[in-house]
Design a protein around this motif. Sequence first.
Motif, PDB file in Angstrom:
ATOM      1  N   THR A 121      41.663  33.183  36.415  1.00  0.00           N
ATOM      2  CA  THR A 121      40.921  33.917  37.444  1.00  0.00           C
ATOM      3  C   THR A 121      39.509  34.177  36.956  1.00  0.00           C
ATOM      4  O   THR A 121      39.311  34.648  35.834  1.00  0.00           O
ATOM      5  N   ALA A 122      38.518  33.868  37.811  1.00  0.00           N
ATOM      6  CA  ALA A 122      37.119  34.164  37.506  1.00  0.00           C
ATOM      7  C   ALA A 122      36.813  35.571  37.992  1.00  0.00           C
ATOM      8  O   ALA A 122      37.063  35.903  39.142  1.00  0.00           O
ATOM      9  N   SER A 123      36.291  36.410  37.095  1.00  0.00           N
ATOM     10  CA  SER A 123      35.983  37.787  37.450  1.00  0.00           C
ATOM     11  C   SER A 123      34.629  38.176  36.857  1.00  0.00           C
ATOM     12  O   SER A 123      34.439  38.090  35.646  1.00  0.00           O
ATOM     13  N   GLY A 124      33.683  38.551  37.715  1.00  0.00           N
ATOM     14  CA  GLY A 124      32.355  38.948  37.257  1.00  0.00           C
ATOM     15  C   GLY A 124      31.382  37.794  37.125  1.00  0.00           C
ATOM     16  O   GLY A 124      30.266  37.968  36.666  1.00  0.00           O
ATOM     17  N   GLY A 125      31.797  36.611  37.501  1.00  0.00           N
ATOM     18  CA  GLY A 125      30.961  35.410  37.421  1.00  0.00           C
ATOM     19  C   GLY A 125      31.842  34.179  37.462  1.00  0.00           C
ATOM     20  O   GLY A 125      33.054  34.272  37.678  1.00  0.00           O
ATOM     21  N   THR A 126      31.252  33.024  37.237  1.00  0.00           N
ATOM     22  CA  THR A 126      32.011  31.772  37.327  1.00  0.00           C
ATOM     23  C   THR A 126      32.624  31.378  35.988  1.00  0.00           C
ATOM     24  O   THR A 126      32.204  31.838  34.930  1.00  0.00           O
ATOM     25  N   ILE A 127      33.633  30.515  36.072  1.00  0.00           N
ATOM     26  CA  ILE A 127      34.218  29.843  34.912  1.00  0.00           C
ATOM     27  C   ILE A 127      33.859  28.370  35.082  1.00  0.00           C
ATOM     28  O   ILE A 127      34.104  27.781  36.116  1.00  0.00           O
ATOM     29  N   GLY A 128      33.305  27.775  34.072  1.00  0.00           N
ATOM     30  CA  GLY A 128      33.075  26.335  34.171  1.00  0.00           C
ATOM     31  C   GLY A 128      31.735  25.972  33.609  1.00  0.00           C
ATOM     32  O   GLY A 128      31.023  26.819  33.097  1.00  0.00           O
ATOM     33  N   ALA A 129      31.421  24.742  33.668  1.00  0.00           N
ATOM     34  CA  ALA A 129      32.237  23.650  34.167  1.00  0.00           C
ATOM     35  C   ALA A 129      33.119  23.119  33.038  1.00  0.00           C
ATOM     36  O   ALA A 129      32.702  23.041  31.903  1.00  0.00           O
TER      37      ALA A 129
END
Length: 146
Positions: A90-98
């Motif tokens: 789960t992405a929380s507070g911003g993005t995860i990636g790439a």
Amino acid sequence: MATSFTKLNGFVENLANKEIDLGSGSITIALSNTAPGAEGTPPTGTAAECVLANVTQISYTNCSTRVVTVTSVTQTAGTLKAIYVDLVLTASGGTIGAFRYAYIYDDSSTGDMLIGYYDYGSSVTVQDGDTFTINFSAANGVLTIA
């Protein structure tokens, strides 16, 4: 969507040397956007090279837990099967990636030894509030060893 799981050749040696515990080890996911075998990443070769330090990881600042829950590791008629619960990132507070690759490793092993990886075919970015599921096959297991 992910292709099938690819085990790293060095994993077999590390498992035989009792350096990885598929059942009670702290099985964890590392996310990367660099292909296995590329410079600075683990090749499918030697056990000594199949460690987490050889994976260029993304930042996990906005990512939920990456620890995998083990359902079972069982042996039937000489074939071992490792079954893990699907992992929802789960992405929380911003993005995860790439990231494109999800490596599986034993965080409780010396050197954080790698087991294998999934290749998602292209880079994935998880937006704030969204989820991404790493789907481990409940029927076939993450991997089988015969």
